[in-house]
Design a protein around this motif. Structure first.
Motif, PDB file in Angstrom:
ATOM      1  N   LEU A  20       0.803  -1.222   0.000  1.00 57.85           N
ATOM      2  CA  LEU A  20       0.000   0.000   0.000  1.00 57.85           C
ATOM      3  C   LEU A  20       0.837   1.273   0.000  1.00 57.85           C
ATOM      4  CD1 LEU A  20      -3.038  -0.559   2.391  1.00 57.85           C
ATOM      5  CD2 LEU A  20      -2.921  -0.768  -0.085  1.00 57.85           C
ATOM      6  N   GLU A  21       2.074   1.188   0.427  1.00 53.79           N
ATOM      7  CA  GLU A  21       2.864   2.402   0.658  1.00 53.79           C
ATOM      8  C   GLU A  21       3.032   3.255  -0.589  1.00 53.79           C
ATOM      9  OE1 GLU A  21       7.405   3.011   1.616  1.00 53.79           O
ATOM     10  OE2 GLU A  21       6.336   2.326   3.394  1.00 53.79           O
ATOM     11  N   SER A  22       3.154   2.609  -1.751  1.00 55.42           N
ATOM     12  CA  SER A  22       3.429   3.381  -2.968  1.00 55.42           C
ATOM     13  C   SER A  22       2.280   4.297  -3.362  1.00 55.42           C
ATOM     14  CB  SER A  22       3.738   2.425  -4.129  1.00 55.42           C
ATOM     15  OG  SER A  22       2.621   1.589  -4.397  1.00 55.42           O
ATOM     16  N   GLY A  23       1.071   4.076  -2.831  1.00 57.76           N
ATOM     17  CA  GLY A  23      -0.064   4.921  -3.191  1.00 57.76           C
ATOM     18  C   GLY A  23      -0.379   6.010  -2.203  1.00 57.76           C
ATOM     19  N   VAL A  24       0.500   6.218  -1.214  1.00 51.33           N
ATOM     20  CA  VAL A  24       0.218   7.194  -0.158  1.00 51.33           C
ATOM     21  C   VAL A  24       0.079   8.608  -0.719  1.00 51.33           C
ATOM     22  CG1 VAL A  24       1.234   8.359   1.833  1.00 51.33           C
ATOM     23  CG2 VAL A  24       1.173   5.853   1.746  1.00 51.33           C
ATOM     24  N   THR A  25       0.962   9.007  -1.625  1.00 49.46           N
ATOM     25  CA  THR A  25       0.923  10.361  -2.181  1.00 49.46           C
ATOM     26  C   THR A  25      -0.396  10.622  -2.891  1.00 49.46           C
ATOM     27  OG1 THR A  25       3.328  10.387  -2.447  1.00 49.46           O
ATOM     28  CG2 THR A  25       2.048  11.983  -3.732  1.00 49.46           C
ATOM     29  N   GLN A  26      -0.842   9.661  -3.683  1.00 44.60           N
ATOM     30  CA  GLN A  26      -2.107   9.821  -4.397  1.00 44.60           C
ATOM     31  C   GLN A  26      -3.275   9.927  -3.415  1.00 44.60           C
ATOM     32  OE1 GLN A  26      -3.086   6.601  -7.018  1.00 44.60           O
ATOM     33  NE2 GLN A  26      -5.043   7.472  -7.626  1.00 44.60           N
ATOM     34  N   ALA A  27      -3.253   9.111  -2.358  1.00 45.07           N
ATOM     35  CA  ALA A  27      -4.332   9.158  -1.373  1.00 45.07           C
ATOM     36  C   ALA A  27      -4.394  10.517  -0.685  1.00 45.07           C
ATOM     37  CB  ALA A  27      -4.150   8.044  -0.346  1.00 45.07           C
ATOM     38  N   ARG A  28      -3.223  11.073  -0.333  1.00 44.83           N
ATOM     39  CA  ARG A  28      -3.200  12.383   0.306  1.00 44.83           C
ATOM     40  C   ARG A  28      -3.767  13.457  -0.628  1.00 44.83           C
ATOM     41  NH1 ARG A  28      -0.017  13.042   4.860  1.00 44.83           N
ATOM     42  NH2 ARG A  28       1.110  11.187   5.542  1.00 44.83           N
ATOM     43  N   ARG A  66       7.486  -0.305  -6.154  1.00 38.35           N
ATOM     44  CA  ARG A  66       8.421   0.390  -7.037  1.00 38.35           C
ATOM     45  C   ARG A  66       9.390  -0.604  -7.682  1.00 38.35           C
ATOM     46  NH1 ARG A  66       7.721   3.568  -2.485  1.00 38.35           N
ATOM     47  NH2 ARG A  66       6.854   5.638  -2.898  1.00 38.35           N
ATOM     48  N   ALA A  67       9.865  -0.255  -8.882  1.00 35.82           N
ATOM     49  CA  ALA A  67      10.788  -1.133  -9.599  1.00 35.82           C
ATOM     50  C   ALA A  67      12.053  -1.386  -8.782  1.00 35.82           C
ATOM     51  CB  ALA A  67      11.143  -0.528 -10.955  1.00 35.82           C
ATOM     52  N   ALA A  68      12.536  -0.350  -8.100  1.00 31.89           N
ATOM     53  CA  ALA A  68      13.750  -0.517  -7.291  1.00 31.89           C
ATOM     54  C   ALA A  68      13.518  -1.520  -6.165  1.00 31.89           C
ATOM     55  CB  ALA A  68      14.193   0.824  -6.726  1.00 31.89           C
ATOM     56  N   GLU A  69      12.340  -1.511  -5.583  1.00 36.18           N
ATOM     57  CA  GLU A  69      12.050  -2.454  -4.509  1.00 36.18           C
ATOM     58  C   GLU A  69      11.924  -3.872  -5.054  1.00 36.18           C
ATOM     59  OE1 GLU A  69       8.748  -0.860  -2.138  1.00 36.18           O
ATOM     60  OE2 GLU A  69      10.352  -0.379  -0.719  1.00 36.18           O
ATOM     61  N   ALA A  70      11.351  -4.020  -6.243  1.00 35.84           N
ATOM     62  CA  ALA A  70      11.280  -5.348  -6.846  1.00 35.84           C
ATOM     63  C   ALA A  70      12.684  -5.902  -7.070  1.00 35.84           C
ATOM     64  CB  ALA A  70      10.504  -5.290  -8.160  1.00 35.84           C
ATOM     65  N   ARG A  71      13.603  -5.047  -7.523  1.00 35.83           N
ATOM     66  CA  ARG A  71      14.979  -5.498  -7.728  1.00 35.83           C
ATOM     67  C   ARG A  71      15.635  -5.862  -6.394  1.00 35.83           C
ATOM     68  NH1 ARG A  71      14.767  -1.185 -11.542  1.00 35.83           N
ATOM     69  NH2 ARG A  71      15.781   0.241 -10.069  1.00 35.83           N
ATOM     70  N   ARG A  72      15.310  -5.136  -5.340  1.00 30.15           N
ATOM     71  CA  ARG A  72      15.844  -5.480  -4.015  1.00 30.15           C
ATOM     72  C   ARG A  72      15.324  -6.841  -3.566  1.00 30.15           C
ATOM     73  NH1 ARG A  72      14.015  -0.854  -0.297  1.00 30.15           N
ATOM     74  NH2 ARG A  72      14.676  -2.358   1.284  1.00 30.15           N
ATOM     75  N   GLY A  73      14.062  -7.120  -3.838  1.00 33.04           N
ATOM     76  CA  GLY A  73      13.517  -8.428  -3.500  1.00 33.04           C
ATOM     77  C   GLY A  73      14.205  -9.529  -4.267  1.00 33.04           C
ATOM     78  N   ASP A  84       7.931  -7.647 -13.779  1.00 30.03           N
ATOM     79  CA  ASP A  84       6.653  -8.335 -13.603  1.00 30.03           C
ATOM     80  C   ASP A  84       6.185  -8.242 -12.162  1.00 30.03           C
ATOM     81  OD1 ASP A  84       6.408  -9.253 -16.286  1.00 30.03           O
ATOM     82  OD2 ASP A  84       7.790 -10.896 -15.859  1.00 30.03           O
ATOM     83  N   LEU A  85       7.114  -8.451 -11.233  1.00 34.76           N
ATOM     84  CA  LEU A  85       6.760  -8.369  -9.817  1.00 34.76           C
ATOM     85  C   LEU A  85       6.284  -6.969  -9.456  1.00 34.76           C
ATOM     86  CD1 LEU A  85       6.658  -9.319  -6.866  1.00 34.76           C
ATOM     87  CD2 LEU A  85       9.120  -8.813  -6.715  1.00 34.76           C
ATOM     88  N   ALA A  86       6.996  -5.941  -9.927  1.00 36.62           N
ATOM     89  CA  ALA A  86       6.600  -4.564  -9.632  1.00 36.62           C
ATOM     90  C   ALA A  86       5.210  -4.275 -10.173  1.00 36.62           C
ATOM     91  CB  ALA A  86       7.618  -3.588 -10.217  1.00 36.62           C
ATOM     92  N   PHE A  87       4.933  -4.723 -11.391  1.00 36.88           N
ATOM     93  CA  PHE A  87       3.624  -4.515 -12.010  1.00 36.88           C
ATOM     94  C   PHE A  87       2.534  -5.227 -11.224  1.00 36.88           C
ATOM     95  CE2 PHE A  87       0.361  -6.278 -14.829  1.00 36.88           C
ATOM     96  CZ  PHE A  87      -0.145  -5.123 -15.418  1.00 36.88           C
ATOM     97  N   TRP A  88       2.780  -6.473 -10.849  1.00 36.16           N
ATOM     98  CA  TRP A  88       1.774  -7.292 -10.173  1.00 36.16           C
ATOM     99  C   TRP A  88       1.498  -6.806  -8.755  1.00 36.16           C
ATOM    100  CZ3 TRP A  88       2.465 -10.608  -5.893  1.00 36.16           C
ATOM    101  CH2 TRP A  88       1.400 -11.481  -5.636  1.00 36.16           C
ATOM    102  N   ALA A  89       2.541  -6.465  -8.025  1.00 35.29           N
ATOM    103  CA  ALA A  89       2.388  -6.123  -6.612  1.00 35.29           C
ATOM    104  C   ALA A  89       2.132  -4.643  -6.381  1.00 35.29           C
ATOM    105  CB  ALA A  89       3.636  -6.549  -5.832  1.00 35.29           C
TER     106      ALA A  89
END
Length: 285
Positions: free
Chosen positions: A21-29, A149-156, A141-146
């Motif tokens: 959920l964290e990636s959508g915080v800015t939009q929610a605000r 952010r792309a950087a976080e998918a690469r960290r995973g 694919d993981l970033a799109f599905w979940a």
């Protein structure tokens, strides 16, 4: 993840929900500001949490009434956005319906406690689970599905690289778990429902259908038609119509359907009939 309802095992709520959920915080605000909540909505978020802690489960209307008494003027879906914004810290889920309305409730009160993980272990866990179901795949694919952010998918990906093996595909290099080597489908025909996970699990949909066929599955506006899939490829769409004497199941094929596939389509249709406990008439057109 997509902004829609998900069925999630209760034991993963504590780490999966905050992560996705964290990636959508800015939009929610931004939406809250448009709906009458001040630029800093934290006080309103805390108010929602307190009321759920004290009085939950509550409907959206009941939350709005309490917010007004606290001096806010929430418009539209402001209450729902406030619940969403506070969810990474205080996991909120849908509770029991009341008079046909959904209620919100703290997950600890509805589903019990759930393990929390720091962000890096949570990314590693999510990546492993995703690849167990979707490999071979890529970090994109993981970033799109979940919805991360792309950087976080690469960290995973990096966190579990010792469990991965690279494979060459027609879409370029991809990765899968070493312990998961599924065989390619042979002779499998399925009637997939709208928004089936198989249709949503990867960023590139060419594995399902070519561009023209995919537009018939996903014509736009966020809608996905139920798809007929044979050995992993979409060969048509389908829909049902209730009748007095049963159910009409209509298949719109993209091209010629071989007799063997038609036979398996009829078997699938009969399974639909058994599930609905009504006779099914199948037409391939």
């Amino acid at each position: 993840m997509r902004g829609t309802l998900h069925l999630i095992p209760t034991d993963v709520l504590g780490w999966l929900v905050p992560l996705t959920l964290e990636s959508g915080v800015t939009q929610a605000r931004r939406r809250l500001s448009q709906l009458g909540i001040p630029d800093d909505p934290e006080r309103a978020v805390r108010a929602v949490h307190r009321m759920l802690d004290r009085d939950g489960p509550l409907t959206r209307r009941e939350i709005e009434e309490r917010l007004r008494r606290a001096g806010y003027r929430p418009e539209g879906y402001a209450a729902a956005y406030l619940v969403w914004l506070g969810t990474p810290r205080h996991i909120v889920v849908f509770g029991p319906e009341r008079d046909g309305e959904n209620t919100y409730i703290l997950s600890r009160d509805w589903a019990g406690p759930s393990e929390r993980l720091d962000r890096q272990p949570a990314l590693a866990e999510l990546t492993g689970r995703y690849l167990a179901a979707h490999g071979p795949a890529t970090p994109g694919d993981l970033a799109f599905w979940a919805g991360i952010r792309a950087a976080e998918a690469r960290r995973g990906w990096k966190a579990i690289e010792d469990r991965l093996e690279e494979v060459e595909t027609t879409r370029g290099p991809m990765w899968r778990l070493r312990a998961h080597r599924p065989e390619l489908p042979r002779g499998i025909v399925r009637l997939l429902p709208s928004f089936d996970e198989y249709l949503l699990g990867w960023k590139d949909r060419s594995y399902v259908a070519d561009a023209s066929s995919w537009r018939r599955v996903n014509p736009g506006g966020g809608w996905y038609h139920p798809a007929v899939v044979a050995d992993g490829r979409a060969i048509g769409t389908w829909k049902t119509e209730r009748r007095m004497d049963g159910i009409a199941l209509r298949v719109r094929r993209f091209s010629t359907v071989p007799p063997a596939v038609r036979r398996k389509l009829r078997q699938e249709g009969q399974d639909v009939g058994r599930y609905l406990k009504r006779p099914v008439d199948i037409e391939v057109g």
